[in-house]
Design an enzyme around this catalytic site. Structure first.
Site, PDB file in Angstrom:
ATOM      1  N   LYS A 275      34.381  26.218  30.842  1.00  0.00           N
ATOM      2  CA  LYS A 275      33.188  26.996  30.513  1.00  0.00           C
ATOM      3  C   LYS A 275      32.126  26.080  29.914  1.00  0.00           C
ATOM      4  O   LYS A 275      32.433  24.982  29.443  1.00  0.00           O
ATOM      5  CB  LYS A 275      33.535  28.074  29.475  1.00  0.00           C
ATOM      6  CG  LYS A 275      34.315  29.256  30.008  1.00  0.00           C
ATOM      7  CD  LYS A 275      34.540  30.279  28.899  1.00  0.00           C
ATOM      8  CE  LYS A 275      35.375  31.456  29.375  1.00  0.00           C
ATOM      9  NZ  LYS A 275      34.709  32.290  30.379  1.00  0.00           N
ATOM     10  N   ARG A 349      43.371  38.049  34.616  1.00  0.00           N
ATOM     11  CA  ARG A 349      44.015  38.883  35.646  1.00  0.00           C
ATOM     12  C   ARG A 349      45.381  38.320  36.038  1.00  0.00           C
ATOM     13  O   ARG A 349      46.265  39.068  36.443  1.00  0.00           O
ATOM     14  CB  ARG A 349      43.076  39.027  36.845  1.00  0.00           C
ATOM     15  CG  ARG A 349      42.766  37.725  37.535  1.00  0.00           C
ATOM     16  CD  ARG A 349      41.553  37.822  38.437  1.00  0.00           C
ATOM     17  NE  ARG A 349      40.296  37.864  37.677  1.00  0.00           N
ATOM     18  CZ  ARG A 349      39.081  37.943  38.228  1.00  0.00           C
ATOM     19  NH1 ARG A 349      38.953  37.984  39.543  1.00  0.00           N
ATOM     20  NH2 ARG A 349      38.000  37.969  37.482  1.00  0.00           N
TER      21      ARG A 349
HETATM   22  N1  BES Z   1      37.315  35.917  29.164  1.00  0.00           N
HETATM   23  C1  BES Z   1      36.437  35.837  30.264  1.00  0.00           C
HETATM   24  C2  BES Z   1      35.529  37.055  30.406  1.00  0.00           C
HETATM   25  C3  BES Z   1      34.468  37.236  29.356  1.00  0.00           C
HETATM   26  C4  BES Z   1      33.204  36.731  29.547  1.00  0.00           C
HETATM   27  C5  BES Z   1      34.708  37.986  28.220  1.00  0.00           C
HETATM   28  C6  BES Z   1      32.217  36.937  28.591  1.00  0.00           C
HETATM   29  C7  BES Z   1      33.731  38.186  27.268  1.00  0.00           C
HETATM   30  C8  BES Z   1      32.487  37.670  27.458  1.00  0.00           C
HETATM   31  C9  BES Z   1      37.218  35.720  31.577  1.00  0.00           C
HETATM   32  O1  BES Z   1      38.441  35.075  31.498  1.00  0.00           O
HETATM   33  C10 BES Z   1      36.375  34.933  32.510  1.00  0.00           C
HETATM   34  O2  BES Z   1      36.117  33.798  32.220  1.00  0.00           O
HETATM   35  N2  BES Z   1      35.952  35.573  33.592  1.00  0.00           N
HETATM   36  C11 BES Z   1      35.115  34.960  34.546  1.00  0.00           C
HETATM   37  C12 BES Z   1      35.635  35.326  35.915  1.00  0.00           C
HETATM   38  C13 BES Z   1      35.018  34.543  37.033  1.00  0.00           C
HETATM   39  C14 BES Z   1      35.470  33.108  36.986  1.00  0.00           C
HETATM   40  C15 BES Z   1      35.427  35.175  38.339  1.00  0.00           C
HETATM   41  C16 BES Z   1      33.699  35.483  34.344  1.00  0.00           C
HETATM   42  O3  BES Z   1      33.546  36.649  33.984  1.00  0.00           O
HETATM   43  O4  BES Z   1      32.764  34.710  34.496  1.00  0.00           O
HETATM   44 ZN    ZN Z   2      38.312  32.951  31.722  1.00  0.00          ZN
END
Ligand code: BES
Ligand code: ZN
Ligand code: ZN
Length: 494
Positions: A275, A349
């Site tokens: 990230k 997931r």
């Molecule tokens: N934990 C994150 C989702 C999240 C994002 C929670 C912002 C709270 C605030 C999750 O694991 C994630 O990183 N999801 C990605 C999925 C994508 C790579 C398909 C996302 O939402 O960008």
């Molecule tokens: Zn994630």
């Protein structure tokens, strides 16, 4: 905070402050406010008049009593128009009043059971819950703790026949708020302390204290069960993963068996698909679902619902390292399904899929509800205050919507369009773990649905409301404890 129920009358209460409610657009004060006004020789109505206090919902003012009654201050909270009153108005009013009481330095507060028109039990629940939620602070990591802390709350119901209902309502409200604050504390605490081993320890402590069943599986045991998706996510972390299973069995005849599953990523760096610095900032909150599971399980014996409840958490960090899973890797789930990793940041997931397999295979759950900070896309769709709800069973979805409404939490159902299933196609495995950007919350839901099969299942994407950047009417910024109260309402209605 200690909570008591007393018969009043409010104006003779010896607490530091007393709280009364006032309705908007009414010429004269009524009920508790009128009696307090009389005891103060009309001072209250004079001040409200002079200030042109509008009594809008959760607007607060206060007066000093100058020794005319035992309490030093009277806190007046607006309830809006009488005809518009809901339990959420009551909850927010109590929250705002308690915050004012605390800021004024009150250690003890007596509050009228606000909201006369509504059933006494639910009013008492809402008042107590709102008061405790509003007074929440998190200063565990600060050297200087605030001196200002309300230590005792008295919920006042003058009407003797109603006292029993009020006592029961106040007690339930206290348990709900206590559970919510328990989850808030876990989520607000940093990831260097709240790692999978810590969550497992908390689960053990809860089991002991609340007399629940508990099993914690380590990496080798999870390997034996075939949890390849969960262990794939855990591969990059120095922190050992833990699979946690808590169980509550009601006394008497066994009824339905519900599994509540919480996403337990104690820190989500994204993994090799790292990230951004900004995107990583909040990611200690990626175990909010797990915190909710622990809080719910801890509360159940005190609420005694008549369903069997299993709390499941696949707890791990998501970290990059030489041992981490790579984009393009193929992992095998507990039920044999293979998944190609399109993005290591779509880790939630994966862990949830193995937990769902466990719920079906090892628990034999009749029904499953998972709670997860799953997608940024859900926050884009619904904003920061609302959970996305997905389900393969409309009756289950309807019951969860109703529970959220009663709990005062926001939930909105989103679709699981069959046509979008092809977004999860992989050239080499049964599925890919990501799809295109558009509809990302739905894709994530569809991925989980594949593992639930035809077992009734619902998914709450709490990425928005689990953690907020601004104070809300029922708590400070940071962890909110969502969706603990929704789930408690849901389990209690079974
Ligand atoms: N934990 C994150 C989702 C999240 C994002 C929670 C912002 C709270 C605030 C999750 O694991 C994630 O990183 N999801 C990605 C999925 C994508 C790579 C398909 C996302 O939402 O960008
Ligand atoms: Zn994630
Ligand atoms: Zn995540």
């Amino acid at each position: 905070m200690k909570v008591d129920v007393a018969g009043g009358p409010l104006e003779t209460s010896k607490t530091d402050a007393i709280v009364v409610g006032v309705y908007a657009e009414e010429k004269t004060l009524r009920d508790a406010a009128a009696r307090v006004d009389k005891a103060l020789g009309g001072q209250l109505s004079e001040v409200l008049e002079a200030e042109r206090f509008s009594a809008k919902p959760a607007h607060v003012t206060h007066v000093h009593t100058a020794g005319r009654i035992p309490a030093g201050r009277v806190i007046v909270v607006g309830l809006g128009k009488r005809v518009d009153l809901t339990l959420e108005t009551v909850r927010r009013a109590a929250s705002a009043a308690l915050r004012r009481a605390r800021d004024l330095g009150a250690k003890s507060v007596a509050i009228d059971v606000l909201g006369g028109r509504l059933p006494a039990r639910s009013r008492a629940h809402a008042v107590t819950e709102g008061a405790l939620l509003g007074a929440y602070t998190f200063d565990r990591y600060k050297r200087e703790k605030s001196e200002k802390r309300v230590e005792a709350l008295t919920v006042v119901e003058a009407d003797t026949p109603r006292r029993r209902e009020v006592t029961e309502g106040a007690r339930t409200g206290e348990v709900f708020a206590d559970a919510t604050c328990f989850a808030r504390d876990l989520v607000n605490s940093p990831a260097n302390d709240v790692h999978p081993t810590y969550l497992a320890k908390v689960a053990g402590d809860i089991a002991k204290e609340a007399k629940l069943g508990v099993k914690v599986f380590d990496r080798a045991e999870c390997q034996k069960m075939g949890m390849g998706l969960f262990l794939g996510v855990a591969a990059g972390s120095e922190q050992p993963p833990k699979f946690i299973h808590l169980s509550y069995t009601p006394s008497g005849r066994k009824r339905r068996r519900v599994a509540v599953i919480g996403k337990g990523i104690t820190f989500d760096s994204g993994g090799l698909d790292l990230k951004s610095a900004e995107g990583m900032l909040r990611m200690k909150d990626d175990m909010s679902g797990a915190a909710a599971v622990l809080a719910i399980m801890r509360a159940l014996p005190r609420l005694a619902p008549s369903v069997e409840v299993h709390g499941l958490i696949a707890a791990t960090e998501n970290m990059p390292s030489g041992a981490a899973i790579r984009p393009g890797d193929v992992l095998r789930a507990m039920n044999g399904t293979t998944v190609e990793i399109g993005n290591t940041d779509a880790e939630g997931r994966l862990t949830l899929a193995d937990a769902i397999c466990y719920a079906i295979d090892k628990v034999g759950a009749d029904e499953m509800v998972d709670m997860a900070t799953l997608t940024g896309a859900c926050v884009v769709a619904l904003g920061p205050l609302c959970s996305g709800l997905f389900s393969n069973d409309q009756k289950l979805a309807d019951r969860l919507v109703e529970a959220a409404e009663n709990a005062g939490e926001r939930v909105w159902q989103l679709p699981l369009f069959d046509e979008y299933r092809e977004n999860l196609k992989s050239d080499v495995a049964d599925f890919n773990n990501v799809g295109p950007r558009g509809g990302g919350a739905i894709t994530a839901g569809l991925f989980l649905k594949e593992f639930a099969g035809d077992r009734p299942w619902a998914h709450l994407d709490i990425a928005g409301p689990a953690f907020v950047e601004k104070d809300t009417p029922t708590g400070p910024k940071g962890a909110t404890g969502a969706p603990v109260r929704t789930m408690l309402c849901y389990l209690m209605s079974q």
